[in-house]
Design a protein around this motif. Structure first.
Motif, PDB file in Angstrom:
ATOM      1  N   LEU A  17       0.830  -1.210   0.000  1.00 57.84           N
ATOM      2  CA  LEU A  17       0.000   0.000   0.000  1.00 57.84           C
ATOM      3  C   LEU A  17       0.862   1.256   0.000  1.00 57.84           C
ATOM      4  O   LEU A  17       0.571   2.231  -0.706  1.00 57.84           O
ATOM      5  CB  LEU A  17      -0.924  -0.001   1.220  1.00 57.84           C
ATOM      6  CG  LEU A  17      -2.083  -1.004   1.195  1.00 57.84           C
ATOM      7  CD1 LEU A  17      -2.832  -0.978   2.519  1.00 57.84           C
ATOM      8  CD2 LEU A  17      -3.043  -0.699   0.049  1.00 57.84           C
ATOM      9  N   PHE A  18       1.926   1.235   0.805  1.00 59.02           N
ATOM     10  CA  PHE A  18       2.819   2.398   0.862  1.00 59.02           C
ATOM     11  C   PHE A  18       3.486   2.635  -0.487  1.00 59.02           C
ATOM     12  O   PHE A  18       3.543   3.770  -0.977  1.00 59.02           O
ATOM     13  CB  PHE A  18       3.876   2.184   1.946  1.00 59.02           C
ATOM     14  CG  PHE A  18       4.913   3.265   1.996  1.00 59.02           C
ATOM     15  CD1 PHE A  18       4.647   4.475   2.616  1.00 59.02           C
ATOM     16  CD2 PHE A  18       6.156   3.081   1.405  1.00 59.02           C
ATOM     17  CE1 PHE A  18       5.595   5.482   2.653  1.00 59.02           C
ATOM     18  CE2 PHE A  18       7.112   4.076   1.436  1.00 59.02           C
ATOM     19  CZ  PHE A  18       6.834   5.279   2.064  1.00 59.02           C
ATOM     20  N   VAL A  19       3.994   1.559  -1.088  1.00 60.00           N
ATOM     21  CA  VAL A  19       4.665   1.698  -2.390  1.00 60.00           C
ATOM     22  C   VAL A  19       3.679   2.181  -3.446  1.00 60.00           C
ATOM     23  O   VAL A  19       3.998   3.064  -4.259  1.00 60.00           O
ATOM     24  CB  VAL A  19       5.305   0.358  -2.802  1.00 60.00           C
ATOM     25  CG1 VAL A  19       5.805   0.426  -4.242  1.00 60.00           C
ATOM     26  CG2 VAL A  19       6.450   0.007  -1.865  1.00 60.00           C
ATOM     27  N   MET A  25       1.873   6.560  -6.793  1.00 58.90           N
ATOM     28  CA  MET A  25       0.782   7.385  -7.314  1.00 58.90           C
ATOM     29  C   MET A  25       1.093   8.872  -7.124  1.00 58.90           C
ATOM     30  O   MET A  25       0.963   9.676  -8.055  1.00 58.90           O
ATOM     31  CB  MET A  25      -0.520   7.021  -6.607  1.00 58.90           C
ATOM     32  CG  MET A  25      -1.733   7.808  -7.087  1.00 58.90           C
ATOM     33  SD  MET A  25      -3.228   7.341  -6.191  1.00 58.90           S
ATOM     34  CE  MET A  25      -2.812   7.932  -4.539  1.00 58.90           C
ATOM     35  N   PHE A  26       1.526   9.242  -5.906  1.00 55.46           N
ATOM     36  CA  PHE A  26       1.845  10.644  -5.652  1.00 55.46           C
ATOM     37  C   PHE A  26       3.089  11.086  -6.420  1.00 55.46           C
ATOM     38  O   PHE A  26       3.192  12.248  -6.825  1.00 55.46           O
ATOM     39  CB  PHE A  26       2.038  10.874  -4.153  1.00 55.46           C
ATOM     40  CG  PHE A  26       0.752  11.013  -3.398  1.00 55.46           C
ATOM     41  CD1 PHE A  26       0.060  12.211  -3.396  1.00 55.46           C
ATOM     42  CD2 PHE A  26       0.213   9.949  -2.704  1.00 55.46           C
ATOM     43  CE1 PHE A  26      -1.139  12.345  -2.710  1.00 55.46           C
ATOM     44  CE2 PHE A  26      -0.983  10.065  -2.015  1.00 55.46           C
ATOM     45  CZ  PHE A  26      -1.667  11.270  -2.023  1.00 55.46           C
ATOM     46  N   SER A  27       4.035  10.159  -6.612  1.00 57.17           N
ATOM     47  CA  SER A  27       5.241  10.505  -7.377  1.00 57.17           C
ATOM     48  C   SER A  27       4.899  10.794  -8.824  1.00 57.17           C
ATOM     49  O   SER A  27       5.459  11.708  -9.440  1.00 57.17           O
ATOM     50  CB  SER A  27       6.258   9.367  -7.291  1.00 57.17           C
ATOM     51  OG  SER A  27       6.690   9.174  -5.962  1.00 57.17           O
ATOM     52  N   ILE A  28       3.969  10.018  -9.376  1.00 55.23           N
ATOM     53  CA  ILE A  28       3.552  10.255 -10.761  1.00 55.23           C
ATOM     54  C   ILE A  28       2.830  11.591 -10.879  1.00 55.23           C
ATOM     55  O   ILE A  28       3.019  12.344 -11.838  1.00 55.23           O
ATOM     56  CB  ILE A  28       2.658   9.100 -11.243  1.00 55.23           C
ATOM     57  CG1 ILE A  28       3.483   7.808 -11.350  1.00 55.23           C
ATOM     58  CG2 ILE A  28       2.012   9.431 -12.582  1.00 55.23           C
ATOM     59  CD1 ILE A  28       2.655   6.573 -11.611  1.00 55.23           C
ATOM     60  N   TYR A  73       9.236  15.886  -4.669  1.00 52.38           N
ATOM     61  CA  TYR A  73       8.198  16.543  -3.862  1.00 52.38           C
ATOM     62  C   TYR A  73       7.571  15.552  -2.888  1.00 52.38           C
ATOM     63  O   TYR A  73       7.325  15.882  -1.719  1.00 52.38           O
ATOM     64  CB  TYR A  73       7.133  17.129  -4.784  1.00 52.38           C
ATOM     65  CG  TYR A  73       6.022  17.857  -4.061  1.00 52.38           C
ATOM     66  CD1 TYR A  73       6.139  19.208  -3.761  1.00 52.38           C
ATOM     67  CD2 TYR A  73       4.858  17.193  -3.681  1.00 52.38           C
ATOM     68  CE1 TYR A  73       5.129  19.879  -3.093  1.00 52.38           C
ATOM     69  CE2 TYR A  73       3.846  17.853  -3.015  1.00 52.38           C
ATOM     70  CZ  TYR A  73       3.987  19.196  -2.731  1.00 52.38           C
ATOM     71  OH  TYR A  73       2.979  19.849  -2.061  1.00 52.38           O
ATOM     72  N   THR A  74       7.325  14.328  -3.353  1.00 50.82           N
ATOM     73  CA  THR A  74       6.713  13.314  -2.490  1.00 50.82           C
ATOM     74  C   THR A  74       7.646  12.939  -1.346  1.00 50.82           C
ATOM     75  O   THR A  74       7.221  12.833  -0.190  1.00 50.82           O
ATOM     76  CB  THR A  74       6.361  12.066  -3.313  1.00 50.82           C
ATOM     77  OG1 THR A  74       5.520  12.448  -4.416  1.00 50.82           O
ATOM     78  CG2 THR A  74       5.625  11.048  -2.468  1.00 50.82           C
TER      79      THR A  74
END
Length: 566
Positions: A351-353, A358-361, A367-368
């Motif tokens: 889930l963390f990965v 998702m946030f990195s994309i 930034y993430t």
């Protein structure tokens, strides 16, 4: 006679000419605007208001520009009132009023003010005023301590929404992990049977055999297969662990050896009964023999009895065996718990990965990561910014934190010549912003003499920048490279922008240096004899500090020069 007439005509023409000139002069004087200035009082106490009035009487077609800004120094203009207009015949009488004050006692001269009337500049007389100190009689006036600072509550924000959202998400994830991994799930029928003791499972298998209906269907092969499987499973778990895979002869031989070794107290009759039933079952399964139905029922009854005999023949488990069984049970529970922990960790990691990806994309990898580790400069950028005025004349600027007043020590010979206010905020070696307002004080004697006007010198902004760079070098900065260019604030104030790079020590006196950028914005006012500087330095490769720098620069507001001149 003719000569006399010519002389008389000549005298008449000259007289007319002089009368005409005199009329024009009188008309010009009458049509020229009248301007005068005055104050309501010549002496006030510190902080009281002096009303300075300019009266202009001019033609209705002429435009008039009154002085604006801090042109009354050394007095301060606290308010510029609206212009009153009174029409007198074909003329206007304009009355402009200013509120002036001074917070230091002494005698001061209100400098000559300039009024523009129809492209002509009229200079008014200077006025001498006296500022008297306030005498406090401490025998009658009570003295009190300075009131403490009042704590102001920070403005409310929506941070609690993020906390609630995070709690909801974590609760949902926790519930799903509990439901699918840690929850004690209801057992299936097979699992319930598997948890029964071997004896109970064997008895249950016989009961299900009775309910199967194989005999009514003449399915003897299936009937005997289930019947022998029940007794073989029981023997496999309690007597001989290869009972399921052994042939009938091998199984009976092993049971005989165990009986002779006194490891199991089975009677000879029980062995013969088991051998007879197992061989009959082999004939039914492999030779397609069809026994009598009553024989099949009798065999089922014998197997039931022999299961009881085997149970009775088994020795009671010793304490050591019971302990081993308990250890085995505990070990199984430990393995299951460990499995659940590993599975939970894997789920959380996945889930963390997935969330991180998702946030990195969407926002970018850096930034993430900075959001997760709560990078200081990112938090500074996203903090609630403060817009405030610093110094006088004020520098309006928006910063992530409030700039705090910082005292500067001036040489004794400069105290009477300069008046400075300095504000700053610093984030370790990463970021620094300062604002400095320097007012050059005029000579007191020249200021107090109406007949000795003093020409105000130009302020060299480039020299001021050079002085600032020398101060950087004095504090240990090195390899300073800079360029100058004209700068205009969003509200039109013009100044000098100095940008560049440098290496500066992490701490004063340290030999460890960091690479940084710096910006110096310099503004000056000849009329007010004021120099204003904004200094910003920050780490070179920090994207958040770059954004902070740009946002600060875009927020700077000063009074434009054209406003000061009007």
């Amino acid at each position: 006679m003719n000569n006399k007439l010519r002389l008389l005509n000549s005298e008449i023409r000259k007289t007319k000419h002089w009368v005409l000139l005199l009329f024009c002069a009188l008309f010009s004087i009458g049509s020229f605007s009248q301007v005068k200035s005055s104050t309501d009082v010549k002496s006030i106490k510190i902080g009281e208001e002096i009303t300075y009035k300019i009266e202009v009487e001019t033609d209705t077609t002429n435009y008039v520009v009154f002085p604006e800004g801090q042109t009354f120094q050394p007095l301060e203009m606290i308010e510029s009132y609206k212009t009153d207009t009174v029409k007198k015949n074909a003329k206007y009488q304009l009355i402009k009023t200013y509120g002036l004050t001074q917070f230091d006692s002494g005698r001061y001269v209100i400098p000559k003010q300039k009024v523009i009337i129809a492209n002509k500049t009229v200079e008014l007389d200077s006025i001498l005023v006296e500022i008297n100190p306030i005498v406090v009689d401490t025998t009658k006036q009570n003295l009190y301590d300075i009131k403490p600072l009042i704590k102001v509550e920070a403005p409310s924000s929506n941070w609690w929404l993020y906390v609630v959202l995070a709690i909801i998400i974590l609760a949902l994830v926790g519930f799903l992990i509990y439901w699918f991994i840690w929850r004690k799930k209801p057992l299936t029928e097979e699992e319930k049977i598997a948890l029964l003791p071997p004896y109970d499972r064997a008895k249950l298998a016989l009961k299900k055999l009775d309910e199967s209906g194989y005999l009514e269907q003449d399915a003897y092969k299936d009937y005997y297969s289930e019947l022998t499987l029940a007794i073989r499973k029981y023997l496999d778990e309690k007597v001989y662990d290869r009972a399921l895979e052994s042939t009938t002869d091998e199984l009976i031989t092993k049971l005989t050896l165990l009986r002779e070794a006194h490891q199991i107290e089975l009677s000879e009759t029980s062995l013969r009964n088991l051998e007879s039933i197992l061989k009959r079952a082999d004939l039914v399964k492999f030779a397609k023999s069809a026994p009598d139905k009553q024989m099949a029922i009798l065999d089922r009854k014998v197997v039931d009895e022999e299961i009881d005999h085997v149970k009775e023949a088994l020795p009671e488990p010793s304490e050591e065996e019971k302990l081993l069984d308990e250890k085995y049970r505990l070990e199984e529970e430990r393995k299951k718990r460990q499995y659940n922990i590993i599975l939970t960790a894997c789920v959380i990691f996945v889930l963390f990965v997935a969330t991180f990806a998702m946030f990195s994309i969407k926002y970018g990898f850096a930034y993430t990561v900075d959001t997760i580790i709560r990078k200081e400069t990112k938090l500074l950028l996203e903090d609630e910014w403060v817009k405030s005025d610093y110094g006088f004349p004020p520098i309006t600027i928006e910063t992530p934190k409030v700039l705090k007043r910082d005292s500067l020590s001036l040489p004794k010979d400069m105290v009477a010549k300069l008046k400075m206010s300095h504000f700053k905020y610093e984030l370790d070696e990463k970021f620094l912003i300062t604002t400095t307002t320097t007012q050059f004080l005029t000579d007191a004697n020249a200021a107090q003499s109406p007949n000795n006007p003093q020409e105000k010198p130009e302020i060299d902004m480039e020299k001021a920048v050079e002085g600032s760079i020398k101060q950087l070098e004095a504090r240990g900065a090195r390899n300073i490279l800079s360029t100058n260019k004209k700068f205009t604030t969003p509200n039109g104030a013009e100044g000098l922008e100095t940008k560049g790079t440098l290496e500066r020590p992490i701490k004063e006196g340290s030999e460890n240096y960091v690479y940084g950028n710096f910006t110096i914005l310099t503004f000056s006012s000849k009329e007010d004899q004021v120099l204003q500087q904004i200094f910003i330095t920050y780490l070179k490769d920090d994207v958040y500090l770059n954004q902070i720098h740009d946002r600060i620069i875009d927020s700077i507001e000063l009074k434009p020069k054209k406003d000061e001149e009007n």
